[in-house]
Design a protein around this motif. Structure first.
Motif, PDB file in Angstrom:
ATOM      1  N   ASP A 101      24.942  44.623  28.152  1.00  0.00           N
ATOM      2  CA  ASP A 101      24.377  43.497  28.851  1.00  0.00           C
ATOM      3  C   ASP A 101      23.307  43.736  29.919  1.00  0.00           C
ATOM      4  O   ASP A 101      22.910  44.739  29.815  1.00  0.00           O
ATOM      5  CB  ASP A 101      25.817  43.071  29.511  1.00  0.00           C
ATOM      6  CG  ASP A 101      26.305  43.842  30.726  1.00  0.00           C
ATOM      7  OD1 ASP A 101      25.845  44.627  31.173  1.00  0.00           O
ATOM      8  OD2 ASP A 101      27.422  43.513  30.856  1.00  0.00           O
ATOM      9  N   VAL A 102      22.875  42.770  30.643  1.00  0.00           N
ATOM     10  CA  VAL A 102      21.920  42.568  31.537  1.00  0.00           C
ATOM     11  C   VAL A 102      22.102  44.112  32.634  1.00  0.00           C
ATOM     12  O   VAL A 102      21.029  44.316  33.216  1.00  0.00           O
ATOM     13  CB  VAL A 102      21.589  41.324  32.335  1.00  0.00           C
ATOM     14  CG1 VAL A 102      21.084  40.420  31.126  1.00  0.00           C
ATOM     15  CG2 VAL A 102      22.676  41.133  32.884  1.00  0.00           C
ATOM     16  N   GLN A 103      23.441  44.182  33.134  1.00  0.00           N
ATOM     17  CA  GLN A 103      23.673  45.160  34.029  1.00  0.00           C
ATOM     18  C   GLN A 103      23.880  46.611  33.417  1.00  0.00           C
ATOM     19  O   GLN A 103      24.060  47.566  34.111  1.00  0.00           O
ATOM     20  CB  GLN A 103      25.039  44.805  34.784  1.00  0.00           C
ATOM     21  CG  GLN A 103      24.716  43.557  35.622  1.00  0.00           C
ATOM     22  CD  GLN A 103      25.999  43.105  36.319  1.00  0.00           C
ATOM     23  OE1 GLN A 103      27.046  43.127  35.637  1.00  0.00           O
ATOM     24  NE2 GLN A 103      25.859  43.021  37.635  1.00  0.00           N
TER      25      GLN A 103
END
Length: 452
Positions: free
Chosen positions: A360-362
């Protein structure tokens, strides 16, 4: 192990099995060794030495080979790493000494350090030349728990220093990972036991097999009866998948499969599925997958939840799967294992359902929701091992832990007085060479403590 109807023995004939499990890297002859040794620059402050966990003086031993002083070369290796013969066969040199070789910057081909190391150590093993002797007896007795690389390295160094050592091993044979946990084609000619015999030949070391800590002996008893204790316990548990169907017949840990294959006098007798799925991304997963294929499995699929760059298996081991016809699928995690209906073929594996994964974006691993299945008769899980400290459950004093490993300082001392530990049961790399270094450092620390 209970097997399904498609998990059978003797898929291949004796000649084919002998070919598939023959040694994959034949040793160098004298001419080739001399040519290869001449490629070394004999660097001052050689980066290959820094990259070796046991600090072998690599240029020095290669110089010995180049000048036909092979015994001297072996002495340089085994003085730093008593399991230098084993490490020459299984050490991930492509990420250690050979990766650091300055030849990489010019030719993209390092000096074949591991092959030269094997050439030198085989020289003394084949001739039965014992290079080490005991110092005068100190009258001190040390208990070593675990006859794996860490325990044996510790025992050998302590014996060299004049101490008496008693090794307690839970299994039927000494050798640890080298005997039970490595692919059979890496360990031709029963080398693990030959190396064990060489280590014991120095004298002053007793091994008692079938003796498990927490069952047959306790840590408090060892602390009472011996001058020091070293724990080389390794791992004693494997991570579970945590999904439905894990208890179906045909699902087992890759560690158990590898051990069973290593101990089989006739490898044809080890059953293997027609379609095998291996879940994991380390060297254990690679060994299970390639050996299943070599046993006669028609389709072997290795599935890992992240990408190739994140696999703990080295790039060389990953390439080895391709050579052996193993299909590797990245970015997928198991969601459930499905079996045949109970009124049909019984509760055995039919297929494994996976979910595609992504970051994911993290940067966290997450499922995409998209699923697919892979048909399988047999599933091997290889998603990590760990230490369950059950052996210490009834002890009055407890060891400090670092997660699921025993906490130690730089000298491999634990939180309990008179107790040291090393190898896979302490934080660090799970490598034979690292375990040997742990055992050696602990032995030197124990010696200093006893002499004080």
């Amino acid at each position: 192990m209970t097997t399904g109807s498609d998990i059978v023995a003797e898929r291949l004939g004796a000649d084919r099995i002998a070919e598939e499990f023959a040694e994959i890297h034949p040793p160098l002859d004298r001419r080739t060794a001399l040519i290869e040794s001449s490629r070394c620059y004999f660097c001052y402050d050689a980066p290959c030495i820094e990259a070796c966990p046991t600090g072998i003086d690599i240029p020095a031993f290669i110089k010995g080979i180049a000048t036909d002083n092979v015994k001297g070369a072996a002495q340089a290796i085994l003085s730093a790493n008593i399991m230098g013969g084993m490490c020459a066969r299984v050490c991930p040199v492509e990420e250690l000494c050979e990766d650091a070789c300055v030849r990489n910057h010019q030719e993209e081909k390092p000096v074949a350090i591991s092959a030269l190391q094997r050439y030198a150590t085989d020289h003394v093993f084949l001739r039965g030349e014992q290079l080490f002797s005991r110092a005068p007896s100190t009258g001190k007795r040390i208990a070593v728990v675990g006859a794996g690389p860490a325990g044996l390295a510790c025992a050998h160094r302590l014996a060299m220093l004049g101490h008496d050592v008693v090794v307690f091993e839970a299994k039927a044979k000494g050798g640890g990972l080298n005997e039970y946990g490595l692919a059979a084609y890496k360990m031709a000619d029963d080398f693990a036991q030959a190396e064990l015999a060489y280590i014991l030949e120095i004298g002053g070391i007793e091994i008692h097999t079938g003796m498990a800590l927490g069952r047959d002996i306790s840590l408090s008893e060892l602390r009472r009866d011996y001058d020091a204790v070293f724990l080389g316990l390794g791992h004693n548990a494997v991570n579970a998948l945590g999904c439905d169907g894990e208890a179906l017949a045909g699902v087992e840990s890759a560690v158990d499969f590898i051990a069973r294959l290593r101990q089989a006098p006739d490898k044809r007798t080890v059953p293997v599925g027609r379609r095998v799925v291996v879940i994991g991304g380390g060297n254990t997963a690679i060994d299970a997958a390639t050996q299943a294929k070599r046993l006669g499995a028609e389709e072997v699929t290795l599935v890992y939840r992240r990408g190739a760059e994140q696999m703990s298996a080295t790039w060389k081991e990953q390439d080895w799967t391709q050579v052996n016809g193993v299909t590797v699928r990245h970015w997928a995690q198991p969601r459930r294992i499905l079996g045949w209906p109970a009124n049909g073929r019984g509760p055995s594996v039919k297929e494994v359902e996976f979910e595609h994964t992504q970051l994911d974006v993290q940067g966290r691993l997450t499922g995409t929701g998209d699923r697919f299945t892979v048909l399988a008769d047999q599933v091997f899980t290889a998603i990590g091992q760990y230490l369950v400290p059950s052996a210490f459950a009834n002890e009055a004093e407890t060891l400090d832990m670092a997660g699921n490993r025993i906490a130690v300082n730089e000298e491999r001392q634990t939180s309990l007085s008179g107790v040291w530990a090393g190898g896979d049961c302490v934080p660090g790399q799970d490598l034979t060479v690292s375990a040997v270094q742990d055992g050696k450092l602990a032995a030197l620390s124990i010696d200093r403590a006893l002499r004080r």
